[in-house]
Design a protein around this motif. Structure first.
Motif, short mmCIF file in Angstrom:
data_model
loop_
_atom_site.label_atom_id
_atom_site.label_comp_id
_atom_site.label_asym_id
_atom_site.label_seq_id
_atom_site.Cartn_x
_atom_site.Cartn_y
_atom_site.Cartn_z
N ALA A 204 120.96 68.73 -93.48
CA ALA A 204 121.96 67.89 -92.82
C ALA A 204 121.70 66.41 -93.11
N SER A 205 120.42 66.01 -93.10
CA SER A 205 120.14 64.59 -93.37
C SER A 205 120.46 64.24 -94.83
N VAL A 206 120.18 65.17 -95.75
CA VAL A 206 120.53 64.94 -97.15
C VAL A 206 122.04 64.84 -97.29
N MET A 207 122.75 65.75 -96.61
CA MET A 207 124.22 65.73 -96.68
C MET A 207 124.76 64.44 -96.05
N ASP A 208 124.15 64.01 -94.92
CA ASP A 208 124.59 62.76 -94.30
C ASP A 208 124.35 61.58 -95.22
N GLU A 209 123.22 61.58 -95.93
CA GLU A 209 122.92 60.49 -96.87
C GLU A 209 123.94 60.49 -98.01
N ARG A 210 124.24 61.66 -98.53
CA ARG A 210 125.25 61.75 -99.60
C ARG A 210 126.61 61.28 -99.10
N LYS A 211 126.95 61.72 -97.89
CA LYS A 211 128.24 61.32 -97.31
C LYS A 211 128.28 59.81 -97.12
N ARG A 212 127.17 59.23 -96.64
CA ARG A 212 127.10 57.77 -96.44
C ARG A 212 127.24 57.04 -97.78
N ARG A 213 126.52 57.53 -98.83
CA ARG A 213 126.63 56.90 -100.16
C ARG A 213 128.04 57.03 -100.71
N MET B 90 130.78 57.34 -98.97
CA MET B 90 131.65 56.45 -98.19
C MET B 90 131.50 55.01 -98.66
N ILE B 91 130.27 54.57 -98.92
CA ILE B 91 130.04 53.21 -99.43
C ILE B 91 130.69 53.05 -100.80
N SER B 92 130.52 54.07 -101.65
CA SER B 92 131.13 54.03 -102.99
C SER B 92 132.66 53.97 -102.88
N ASN B 93 133.22 54.77 -101.99
CA ASN B 93 134.68 54.76 -101.81
C ASN B 93 135.17 53.41 -101.30
N ARG B 94 134.42 52.83 -100.38
CA ARG B 94 134.82 51.51 -99.87
C ARG B 94 134.78 50.46 -100.97
N GLU B 95 133.73 50.52 -101.80
CA GLU B 95 133.62 49.57 -102.90
C GLU B 95 134.74 49.78 -103.91
N SER B 96 135.04 51.03 -104.19
CA SER B 96 136.14 51.34 -105.11
C SER B 96 137.47 50.85 -104.54
#
Length: 172
Positions: free
Chosen positions: A68-77, A79-85
């Protein structure tokens, strides 16, 4: 010799039975930490520590928490990538819109200049047309005057022949 071994023989058992569960090296943070081991407390409610030969039972939810923490980290990354895009996309859209506005302003200026030139040419054309009409009317007037003068001169040339001769001699 191999045929003498039975499946229940202790030599055939897994020597790494501790790894038979879903143990992963990153699940155990205490193996490589330089701090001293933490004391194990009993869940029986007494203040006595657990006997040294008892091992703590692994938490069955630990791998799920790690996943779950790995998935949360991927989801957070992600989300950051999508915001930057999205930010880059908005900037591209803003630059494109600004370019379109600049082109619109240039076209408006060019249109205004062309309209001014057209008005100048139309004004000049009207002046030439008016001047042309004046010249035509002047030509007609001059032609009329030339025609009158030609008739007058012709009449003048015939008149001396009538005035110098005797009308009686003309009859003979």
């Amino acid at each position: 010799m191999l045929s003498a071994l039975t499946p229940s023989d202790p030599l055939l058992t897994n020597p790494f039975s501790a790894f038979a569960t879903s143990f992963m090296p990153w699940d155990c943070h205490d193996l490589f930490s330089p701090t001293s081991p933490k004391p194990v407390t009993s869940s029986s409610g007494s203040d006595e520590p657990d006997p040294p030969n008892e091992k703590p039972k692994p938490d069955p939810d630990e791998p799920d928490r790690h996943v779950a923490s790995v998935m949360d980290e991927r989801k957070r990354r992600r989300m950051i990538s999508n915001r930057e895009s999205a930010r880059r996309s908005r900037m591209r859209k803003q630059r494109h819109l600004e370019n379109l506005r600049n082109q619109l302003n240039k076209c408006r200026i060019e249109n205004r200049e062309l309209n001014n030139r057209l008005q100048f040419v139309l004004h000049h054309c009207n002046r030439v047309r008016t001047e042309n009409e004046l010249l035509r009317s002047e030509r007609t007037l001059l032609r009329h005057k030339v025609s009158n003068l030609t008739q007058f001169l012709f009449c003048q040339q015939l008149q001396p022949a009538w005035t110098h001769h005797d009308p009686i001699n003309l009859l003979h």
